[in-house]
Write a protein that holds these residues in place. Structure first.
Motif, short mmCIF file in Angstrom:
data_model
loop_
_atom_site.label_atom_id
_atom_site.label_comp_id
_atom_site.label_asym_id
_atom_site.label_seq_id
_atom_site.Cartn_x
_atom_site.Cartn_y
_atom_site.Cartn_z
N LEU A 180 55.72 46.61 48.71
CA LEU A 180 54.81 47.02 47.65
C LEU A 180 54.72 45.99 46.53
O LEU A 180 54.24 46.29 45.44
CB LEU A 180 55.23 48.37 47.08
N TRP A 279 38.13 46.99 41.52
CA TRP A 279 38.71 46.76 42.83
C TRP A 279 37.67 46.46 43.90
O TRP A 279 37.87 45.60 44.76
CB TRP A 279 39.54 47.98 43.25
N THR A 296 48.32 49.12 53.30
CA THR A 296 49.32 49.06 52.23
C THR A 296 48.96 47.99 51.21
O THR A 296 49.04 48.22 49.99
CB THR A 296 50.71 48.77 52.83
N SER A 298 46.01 46.84 50.59
CA SER A 298 44.83 47.33 49.87
C SER A 298 45.24 48.29 48.76
O SER A 298 44.74 48.21 47.63
CB SER A 298 43.88 48.03 50.85
N ALA A 299 46.17 49.19 49.06
CA ALA A 299 46.63 50.14 48.05
C ALA A 299 47.33 49.43 46.90
O ALA A 299 47.13 49.77 45.72
CB ALA A 299 47.56 51.16 48.69
N VAL A 300 48.16 48.43 47.22
CA VAL A 300 48.90 47.70 46.18
C VAL A 300 47.93 46.96 45.27
O VAL A 300 48.04 47.00 44.04
CB VAL A 300 49.90 46.74 46.83
N GLU A 302 44.64 47.52 44.85
CA GLU A 302 43.77 48.44 44.10
C GLU A 302 44.55 49.12 42.98
O GLU A 302 44.04 49.24 41.85
CB GLU A 302 43.18 49.49 45.03
N GLN A 303 45.78 49.54 43.26
CA GLN A 303 46.56 50.24 42.25
C GLN A 303 46.80 49.41 41.02
O GLN A 303 46.91 49.92 39.90
CB GLN A 303 47.89 50.68 42.89
N SER A 304 46.83 48.09 41.19
CA SER A 304 47.08 47.21 40.03
C SER A 304 45.95 47.28 39.00
O SER A 304 46.15 46.90 37.85
CB SER A 304 47.25 45.77 40.51
N HIS A 305 44.78 47.79 39.42
CA HIS A 305 43.66 47.90 38.49
C HIS A 305 43.78 49.14 37.57
O HIS A 305 43.04 49.26 36.60
CB HIS A 305 42.34 48.01 39.27
N TYR A 306 44.71 50.04 37.90
CA TYR A 306 44.78 51.31 37.18
C TYR A 306 45.97 51.41 36.23
O TYR A 306 46.19 52.46 35.65
CB TYR A 306 44.83 52.47 38.18
N ILE A 307 46.75 50.32 36.13
CA ILE A 307 47.94 50.40 35.28
C ILE A 307 47.90 49.32 34.21
O ILE A 307 47.15 48.35 34.32
CB ILE A 307 49.24 50.26 36.11
#
Length: 307
Positions: A180, A279, A296, A298-300, A302-307
């Motif tokens: 991750l 994203w 996985t 892709s999720a990592v 994309e998730q970086s855009h929300y924190i």
């Protein structure tokens, strides 16, 4: 190509998930099948079902339902590997190494003897060279297929270094302490860009030395990141390296004249540096560059855009 022949092996997603790829590459070599180029690709059920159709194979085949194929191919990437053989009929040599379709019937020592079941049997290969050519065109399209066939005829050790010898470092992680990690995901995707350009752009003057420099920088970064224990420190280290890494990648990509690859590495740089706002354009750029992106990863990203 007197005295030599070629084939390809499609190492299927189950082999990547079970970390069998290094062992399979070693098995190819022991059988006299030299991997000269390799790349991670995404498979889909429709394409593979066409490969297994009766007219393409010339004999009756009882296939699992479409959903079974879809579940298999969604597990992860496949590794398309071009094999060169000193001697006639590389396809027959690969067929002997492969073994029977059903792992329960495959002889001990064959690849498929270690398979899970009939679909998840680790590797696919063509029956003969005409089938190899036709199947490569279906798997990756005409331009890509012709570039791979060129490597079969006239292998370049620099392409082997950039692709086969780097495939493990560029493969997605399915678990473990770094699965991750955002900087390591970006690193792997950049390595895949390098591999893709090495195969498609082999005829471009001065490209391979530039790709070799970018590869070395990415492997050095990977070694550093793997030795760092915390995510903030890994991110700081990757960001410190980013200007030089980006410069090396851009030099190579502009020599290759590949705008899609340039857009992808620019978007990845933005994600790493925390300056990417959305994203969807990142995801679209990676797919447009024809670079494999795992669920996985892709999720990592994309998730970086929300924190």
């Amino acid at each position: 190509m007197s005295g030599t022949s070629w084939s390809y092996a499609l190492v299927t997603p189950d082999a990547l998930v079970t970390q069998a790829l290094p062992h399979l590459l070693a098995a190819f070599r022991r059988a006299g099948l030299d991997p000269v180029a390799a790349e991670l690709i995404r498979l889909d059920a429709e394409t593979m079902l066409r490969l297994y159709e009766v007219p393409a194979r010339g004999r009756p085949v009882r296939l699992p339902p479409h959903r079974a194929f879809q579940l298999w191919y969604d597990l992860g990437p496949a590794c398309l590997t071009i094999l060169r053989h000193d001697g006639a009929d590389a396809c027959a040599a690969m067929g002997r190494l492969k073994g029977a379709t059903d792992p329960a019937s495959a002889r001990p020592g064959s690849i498929r003897h270690a398979g899970e079941n009939i679909p998840m049997n680790l590797v696919h290969c063509p029956d003969d060279e005409p089938a190899a050519i036709a199947e490569l065109h279906q798997l990756v399209g005409p331009r890509h297929a012709e570039a791979l066939i060129l490597q079969a005829a006239w292998p370049d050790d620099r392409v082997r270094l950039l692709t086969v010898d780097t495939i493990e470092a560029s493969s997605p992680l399915f678990g473990g302490p770094h699965a991750l990690s955002l900087p390591l995901a970006v690193n792997r995707l950049r390595l895949r860009v390098v591999q893709h350009l090495a195969i498609l752009g082999v005829a471009a003057q001065d490209l391979l030395p530039l790709l070799a420099k970018a590869r070395l920088a990415l492997l050095e970064e990977r070694d550093e990141l793997l030795g760092i224990q915390t995510a903030p420190a890994r991110t700081a280290a990757a960001r410190a390296r980013n200007p030089r890494t980006q410069a090396l990648l851009r030099d190579a990509i502009r020599t290759a004249q590949d705008p899609a690859a340039e857009n992808a590495v620019n978007r990845l740089s933005d994600v790493l540096m925390g300056s990417s706002e959305h994203w969807t354009p990142v995801q679209e750029a990676i797919h447009a560059a024809d670079v494999y992106l795992s669920d996985t990863e892709s999720a990592v990203l994309e998730q970086s855009h929300y924190i």
